[in-house]
Every structure is written in C-alpha cells, then in structure tokens.
Motif scaffolding. Structure first.
Motif, PDB file in Angstrom:
ATOM      1  N   ASP A 131       0.822  -1.209   0.000  1.00 53.83           N
ATOM      2  CA  ASP A 131       0.000   0.000   0.000  1.00 53.83           C
ATOM      3  C   ASP A 131       0.863   1.269   0.000  1.00 53.83           C
ATOM      4  OD1 ASP A 131      -1.992   1.856   0.323  1.00 53.83           O
ATOM      5  OD2 ASP A 131      -2.761   1.062   2.210  1.00 53.83           O
ATOM      6  N   ALA A 132       1.914   1.271   0.842  1.00 55.49           N
ATOM      7  CA  ALA A 132       2.665   2.512   1.075  1.00 55.49           C
ATOM      8  C   ALA A 132       3.776   2.764   0.048  1.00 55.49           C
ATOM      9  CB  ALA A 132       3.267   2.486   2.471  1.00 55.49           C
ATOM     10  N   ASP A 133       4.419   1.701  -0.391  1.00 52.25           N
ATOM     11  CA  ASP A 133       5.594   1.861  -1.255  1.00 52.25           C
ATOM     12  C   ASP A 133       5.153   1.971  -2.717  1.00 52.25           C
ATOM     13  OD1 ASP A 133       8.106   1.811  -2.407  1.00 52.25           O
ATOM     14  OD2 ASP A 133       8.340  -0.369  -2.158  1.00 52.25           O
ATOM     15  N   ALA A 134       4.657   3.165  -3.061  1.00 51.66           N
ATOM     16  CA  ALA A 134       4.026   3.357  -4.376  1.00 51.66           C
ATOM     17  C   ALA A 134       5.005   3.100  -5.524  1.00 51.66           C
ATOM     18  CB  ALA A 134       3.445   4.758  -4.468  1.00 51.66           C
ATOM     19  N   ASP A 135       6.260   3.485  -5.346  1.00 54.14           N
ATOM     20  CA  ASP A 135       7.214   3.303  -6.451  1.00 54.14           C
ATOM     21  C   ASP A 135       7.876   1.920  -6.415  1.00 54.14           C
ATOM     22  OD1 ASP A 135       8.931   3.696  -4.333  1.00 54.14           O
ATOM     23  OD2 ASP A 135       9.687   5.644  -5.021  1.00 54.14           O
ATOM     24  N   GLY A 136       7.493   1.112  -5.447  1.00 55.48           N
ATOM     25  CA  GLY A 136       7.927  -0.287  -5.422  1.00 55.48           C
ATOM     26  C   GLY A 136       9.422  -0.521  -5.297  1.00 55.48           C
TER      27      GLY A 136
END
Lengths: 215, 25
Positions: free
Chosen positions: A162-167
């Motif tokens: 959910d939080a680590d949008a840029d993966g």
C-alpha cells in the motif's frame, strides 16, 4: 500582554523572562498565556525525577509510560526529535517547538514530516522494511500481543504494498505523504486537542502570577 | 483469520507515541 508576568524578573539559570515568552509565542501557534501555561506543564515534568528545569528521558518516560525504567523504542525516538540540540535533555524552547507540531491547527505537512522522521529510525531518509519490522516487534512486546512471525511478515507485506508506491522496497517521503493522506488515522497521534485550550488545562500559571505579585 | 492491520496502525498505538499522556494530571 504579560506586563504582570511571573517571569518579568531577572533571568534565572533556566528561567525565561517576558521577552523570551513573547518570542516563543511569536515562533509558535501559542499565545503568551498559552506559553506560560505550557511552562507550568514543563516545570511539572522537568522536576519529576531530577529537579533541574530540564526534561530528561526518564522524566518523559515516566509521564508517558508511567515508569521511569525499561526500554521503549518509540519513546527514544520522540525524545530524540524533541531534543533538537541533541544534548540529552529537553529544554523549554525545544518543548514548545515540538508541541507546536502537535497543535490542532499546525500544518498537516509538519505532522507528516515529524511522523516520517519518527519512523525513519536510522535517519536514512527512507522508512525501510527492517525498521518497520523492528517497530512492529516493539509494539507487540509493549502491548504483550503475540503474533506469529508469519503474520507479522504478512502485515508488513500488505503495508508496503500500500505505502511503497514506487515499489523500490522502501518508503520515501513522497510515498509516505501519499500513504498517510489515504490513511489520515495514522496521523491521529500527531494532534493533541489539549493544546487548543491549554490555559484551561493548566490555569495554575494565573495563580503563580498572583503569588509573585503579592511578594 | 482477520485481515492484518496496517503496520503503522499497530505502531501508532505505542504509549511512547501518545503524547496526550503528558497532560494527565
């Protein structure tokens, strides 16, 4: 104004005069009366174990955890962020600066930034998976909750998904900002409603003012 | 099994992070 101010007298070692209080009010969301009321709170906290007008970690711990001893990762982080000068004690100015961020009307950006710095344990500019795991384990110990390692990993996986949008495997400031805006409840403890009417919560400064005047 | 909580939801429950306790008389 504070012309009758309790502090309008020669400066003591850690004392604050009227001009100091006015400056702290100007630098924060608190007015002079509120700064005075917070000084009452500060005095109470700073003499609870070592009566030297400074808040030591044990004193913050006593206030927050009701015990002066034992390790608490989160308390350590809060103390470090309050202690701007990094000299191992919280001075009144530092106390005002930090509480200012917790004011109900403080900019959300400041709250987001403070929370990020709290959780960025190693201060690398990223909240890393290992740090999140360390914090989850710490809260489980603190609250005497038992979860299997498998479930802890699952919670962290889900959080990072959910939080680590840029993966990239870590949460940077941009990820964090977008994440907490989607989950505003995560910033709930960054606001202290008490600060909106602190003079009602700590009216004793008025009493002190009168005591000083009659002397 | 219930859906796992968000890790930060758990973390934010720490007493060390709840400064409201400073105001307890």
């Amino acid at each position: 104004g504070c012309f009758e101010c309790y502090y309008n007298r020669p400066k003591k070692k850690f004392g604050y005069d009227c001009a100091d209080l006015a400056r702290l009010a100007a630098e924060s969301r608190f007015n002079v009366n509120e700064v005075e009321a917070l000084y009452e709170l500060f005095k109470k906290l700073s003499c609870s174990i070592i009566d030297d007008g400074l808040i030591h970690k044990e004193e913050l711990q006593l206030a927050l955890l009701q015990t002066p001893s034992g390790e608490n990762l989160f308390l350590d982080r809060v103390f470090d962020l309050f202690d701007e000068k990094q000299n191992g004690v919280i001075e009144f100015e530092e106390f005002i600066h930090a509480l200012n961020i917790f004011h109900p009307y403080a900019p959300i950006e400041d709250k987001i930034d403070f929370a990020f710095r709290l959780y960025d344990l190693r201060q690398t500019g990223f909240i890393e998976r290992e740090e999140v795991k360390q914090m989850v384990i710490a809260i489980l110990i603190e609250s005497e909750m038992r979860l299997s390692d498998e479930l802890v990993e699952e919670i962290i996986d889900k959080t990072f998904a959910d939080a680590d949008a840029d993966g990239d495997g870590k949460i940077d400031k941009k990820d964090w900002k977008e994440f907490v805006i989607r989950h505003p409840s995560l910033l709930k403890n960054m606001t202290l409603p008490y600060l909106k009417d602190i003079t009602t919560a700590f009216p004793s400064f008025v009493f002190n003012t009168q005591v000083e005047d009659s002397e | 099994q219930p859906t796992p909580m968000n890790a930060f939801e758990l973390i934010s429950m720490s007493k060390g992070l709840n400064l409201g306790n400073l105001f307890d008389e």
